[in-house]
Design an enzyme around this catalytic site. Structure first.
Site, PDB file in Angstrom:
ATOM      1  N   ALA A  66       0.870  -1.182   0.000  1.00 50.08           N
ATOM      2  CA  ALA A  66       0.000   0.000   0.000  1.00 50.08           C
ATOM      3  C   ALA A  66       0.901   1.225   0.000  1.00 50.08           C
ATOM      4  CB  ALA A  66      -0.884  -0.015   1.234  1.00 50.08           C
ATOM      5  N   GLY A 111       0.689  -5.102   0.746  1.00 50.25           N
ATOM      6  CA  GLY A 111      -0.498  -5.235  -0.111  1.00 50.25           C
ATOM      7  C   GLY A 111      -0.212  -5.958  -1.422  1.00 50.25           C
TER       8      GLY A 111
END
Ligand code: COA
Length: 260
Positions: A66, A111
């Site tokens: 992320a 992520g």
């Protein structure tokens, strides 16, 4: 409208989705996640797309996590929403109804690793590194990593990766079952597409039911999973493709499946 951070190219029933923020190692910001959500919905509805491959632009990263810059100032409740939002998008990958392949070309961290975990299969280049480094930032994996990693590689290996935050090499990932195979960088997309084609020749509804049986069954008891398998097995007998598959076998010719 083309996407800003994603490139979607479809050929021969295979959609190739490339994450395109190479300057930040394809880190997932809000815009990318929103585009991914939109893209997944289109892919879900497009019957001409049979397999989806995800990869990263450039030669350094699949997705390095992320976008840390974007979430640094979140409040507690914003952080919870942020996590649930990413989880929902990755759930859409897992329940897309068609096989997905993560073609990992470098860093798959946070992520990025969690997205690869939501895919049906993972293949990686020799220099790839996979990991969940969140504890090094004082946070925990929030896009499904604490749940999908132990389901894939077992609790002990998953906890070692999650608690140390240290990435594993492609070799190590192969050894523990985190990736299915390692291929040279130049061969990554051709091998992913060849794998996709081996799936595409099979009956679409049967492939869809296999995904559903494995995905749903893993979260149920063995008895519930077996019941689901029998139900779906029965449902394939209502398809034209089942008749065609059996007839083609008897007639010693390739089956011509229509997805009905
Ligand atoms: N979010 C935002 N930016 C990121 C990023 C992320 N997850 N990962 C890398 N970047 C950016 C870096 O800030 C850097 O930007 P800059 O050139 O403007 O400084 C650029 O991508 C290149 O990364 P850099 O750190 O210089 O490359 P490196 O080869 O030294 O290290 C990594 C590569 C992947 C080891 C390192 O970038 C890293 O640890 N990234 C964070 C991984 C992570 O913790 N992910 C989980 C987030 S929850």
């Amino acid at each position: 409208m083309p996407y800003e951070n994603l490139l979607l190219e479809t050929t021969e029933s295979i959609a190739l989705v490339t994450f395109q923020r190479p300057k930040v190692l394809n880190a997932l910001n809000n815009k990318t996640l929103a585009e991914l959500e939109d893209c997944l919905e289109k892919l879900r509805q497009d019957d001409s797309v049979r397999v989806v491959i995800f990869t990263g632009a450039g030669d350094r990263a699949f997705v390095a996590g992320a976008d840390i810059g974007e979430f640094a100032s979140h409040s507690q409740s914003q952080a919870r929403d942020f996590s649930m939002c990413g989880q929902a998008v990755f759930n859409s990958i897992e329940t897309l109804g068609k096989p997905t392949i993560a073609a990992i070309n470098g860093y798959a961290l946070g992520g990025g690793c969690e997205m690869a975990l939501a895919c049906s299969m993972r293949i990686a280049t020799p220099s790839s590194r996979l990991g969940l480094p969140e504890v090094k930032l004082g946070i925990i994996p929030g896009y499904g990593g604490t749940q999908r990693l132990p389901r894939l590689v077992g609790k002990g290996v998953a906890l070692e990766m999650i608690l140390t935050g240290e990435p594993v090499t492609a070799e190590e990932a192969l050894r523990v079952g985190l990736v299915n195979r390692i291929v040279p960088a130049d061969d990554l997309i051709p091998v992913a597409k060849a794998l996709a084609k081996k799936i595409i020749v099979n009956a679409p509804i049967a492939v869809h039911y296999c995904l559903e049986a494995v995905h749903q069954g893993l979260d149920e008891t063995l008895d519930q999973g077996l019941l689901l398998e029998s139900t779906l097995f029965g449902m394939t007998f209502a398809t034209e493709d089942m008749r065609e598959g059996v007839k083609a076998f008897i007639e010693k010719r390739p089956a011509r499946f229509t997805g009905r």
